[in-house]
Write a protein that holds these residues in place. Structure first.
Motif, short mmCIF file in Angstrom:
data_model
loop_
_atom_site.label_atom_id
_atom_site.label_comp_id
_atom_site.label_asym_id
_atom_site.label_seq_id
_atom_site.Cartn_x
_atom_site.Cartn_y
_atom_site.Cartn_z
N LEU A 77 70.22 35.15 33.66
CA LEU A 77 70.24 34.01 33.18
C LEU A 77 69.20 33.18 33.35
N TYR A 78 69.01 32.47 31.97
CA TYR A 78 67.84 31.66 32.22
C TYR A 78 68.39 30.01 32.11
N PHE A 79 67.54 29.24 32.97
CA PHE A 79 67.80 27.69 33.20
C PHE A 79 66.46 27.10 32.96
N ALA A 80 66.58 25.66 32.25
CA ALA A 80 65.72 24.54 32.25
C ALA A 80 64.52 25.21 31.52
N SER A 81 63.25 25.12 31.95
CA SER A 81 62.16 25.80 31.46
C SER A 81 62.20 26.99 30.97
N ALA A 82 62.93 28.05 31.64
CA ALA A 82 63.04 29.17 31.28
C ALA A 82 63.89 29.50 30.10
N LYS A 83 64.88 28.92 30.05
CA LYS A 83 65.68 28.89 28.93
C LYS A 83 65.10 28.46 27.48
N ASP A 84 64.10 27.24 27.87
CA ASP A 84 63.17 26.99 26.71
C ASP A 84 62.17 28.12 26.34
N GLN A 102 70.97 45.81 41.21
CA GLN A 102 71.94 46.80 41.04
C GLN A 102 72.60 46.90 39.82
N PRO A 103 73.51 47.97 39.30
CA PRO A 103 74.02 47.62 38.05
C PRO A 103 74.99 46.74 38.22
N ARG A 104 75.21 45.81 37.12
CA ARG A 104 76.04 44.63 36.76
C ARG A 104 75.70 43.30 37.50
N ASP A 105 74.51 43.57 38.23
CA ASP A 105 74.31 42.25 39.11
C ASP A 105 74.11 40.90 37.82
N GLU A 106 73.99 39.88 38.46
CA GLU A 106 73.86 38.68 37.72
C GLU A 106 72.36 37.96 38.39
N VAL A 107 71.45 38.27 37.53
CA VAL A 107 70.04 37.75 37.90
C VAL A 107 69.86 36.54 37.33
N ALA A 108 69.25 35.36 37.82
CA ALA A 108 69.11 34.13 37.51
C ALA A 108 67.58 33.74 37.66
N VAL A 109 67.08 33.34 36.70
CA VAL A 109 65.62 32.67 36.75
C VAL A 109 65.68 31.29 37.11
N ILE A 110 65.23 30.58 38.23
CA ILE A 110 65.28 29.49 38.73
C ILE A 110 64.15 28.74 38.85
N PRO A 111 63.61 28.09 37.91
CA PRO A 111 62.40 27.16 37.82
C PRO A 111 62.58 26.20 39.17
N PRO A 112 61.50 25.50 39.32
CA PRO A 112 61.75 24.34 40.62
C PRO A 112 62.93 23.50 40.21
N VAL A 113 63.67 23.27 41.26
CA VAL A 113 64.83 22.58 41.09
C VAL A 113 64.50 21.03 41.02
#
Lengths: 152, 84, 152, 84
Positions: free
Chosen positions: B7-14, B70-81
């Protein structure tokens, strides 16, 4: 006595009044609150609006953990609510409300202060500032993702 | 074949142009390998990742410790909140 | 920018919502509040109601001085309101509200905490607790003028 | 003839049975003399005054300093406060 831990992330306008009422209790001698509101300026730029986005399930989990941690630090807390808005948040609108009821004032006031400090450091929510164009400050608009200072 | 989700949020999504996507899983994807996989697919993510954290299944991962996806993990990229 | 110092002693029901709104400002990034509410118990006694009385002109003067002192300690405060109820204040009702708007959160939170601590020490207002009779606690009713602790 | 006014609050009001009254003014009424005048008129005030402050014209008077009541002053008996 059932103690309530209320966390909510919502696209609706948030109401301090409603949230403060949700922590009322006959055993409470004190209700302490903090509201974050959108300011009309950042450094020399005119802010038109803010937009918030959240990693909603993790943000809610993180807010619940903060409440659990607060209850272990302060044993006088009764009900605790943390509500954060996502989406557009124009100038003057409330982006976050924290409300804590407690038997006496000291612990509730300290907990509110700690909860907003920790929320700003830990909870996965992001704010984008959208600047006004052609204002008297000569700014050329644009937008930027903010980062909270890691300093208290 | 196993996958994991990013999952990408904020500047990572951009920077990625996406909210989320699937990656093929294999043994031994730690912090360094994950960074490499993401930058290979989205070169614009490189500067964003320098200041971001990873969360796996909604827990922040310490950059100093060894952990693997691990398989099926949900990884998120969390830029500075910047909530509040 | 005109900064408002709002002080009021009133026999009417007091509303956190209204008082928090009175300190809103486009330059404010934070609104911090404290509400004191009547608890249903004191030690082992069941409290039926509280009654407050004030030396009104001196209490208002004293609350204004507290705001002036707070502004000299914290330069980020925008508007400050202190409202105290007098007369009967049944269980669950609000007896006092302090609300502070500030540019950033830190100073507003600190100022609210300081203002309620100082109010309890300095401002000439008195609370009489009226106890319930024949309750399960076996108390025989009665009433007593309280004194705030001089400890923080 | 000059007078000054005394206001009673909370337990001082209960002990004196009054909200306020006038006293005849004369030269040299400081903390000690004032206490004596009040207790002469209302013996029940004696224990209340042990824990009370005086305010003159809405200013707290320091018990250690020398001050005297002036004609037409408003003196208040302030038992321990309990606002909030």
């Amino acid at each position: 006595m059932a103690m309530k831990d209320i966390v909510k992330i919502t696209a609706d306008t948030i109401s301090l009044d409603e949230i403060a009422k949700s922590v009322q209790d006959p055993k409470a001698g004190a209700i302490s609150t903090f509201s974050g509101t959108t300011r009309d300026n950042f450094e020399d730029k005119v802010v038109k609006t803010l937009a918030y986005e959240a990693y909603i399930p993790m943000a809610e989990k993180s807010m619940k953990s903060l409440i659990t941690a607060a209850r272990s630090k302060w044993d006088d807390l009764i009900h605790v609510a943390i509500v954060h808005k996502i989406g557009d948040c124009p100038v003057g609108e409330t982006s976050v409300v924290i409300a804590v009821s407690s038997g006496h004032r000291q612990q509730g006031l300290e907990a509110v202060h700690w909860l907003i400090d920790e929320l700003k450091v830990q909870v996965p929510i992001w704010k984008k500032e959208v600047y006004a164009t052609g204002g008297p400050d000569g700014s050329d608009g644009g937008e930027v993702w903010k980062a909270n200072s890691s300093l208290p | 074949m196993s996958h994991f989700k990013v999952l990408y949020f904020a500047s990572a999504k951009d920077a990625s142009g996406k909210e989320s996507e699937e990656f093929e899983w294999f043994e031994g994807i730690g912090c360094e390998k994950l960074t490499q996989l993401l930058v290979e697919r989205h070169p614009d993510l490189a500067p964003v990742l320098k200041t971001s954290m990873f969360a796996v299944n909604m827990e922040y991962m310490d950059q100093g410790l060894s952990w693997t996806v691990q398989p099926r993990d949900e990884v998120a990229v969390i830029p500075p909140v910047s909530g509040g």
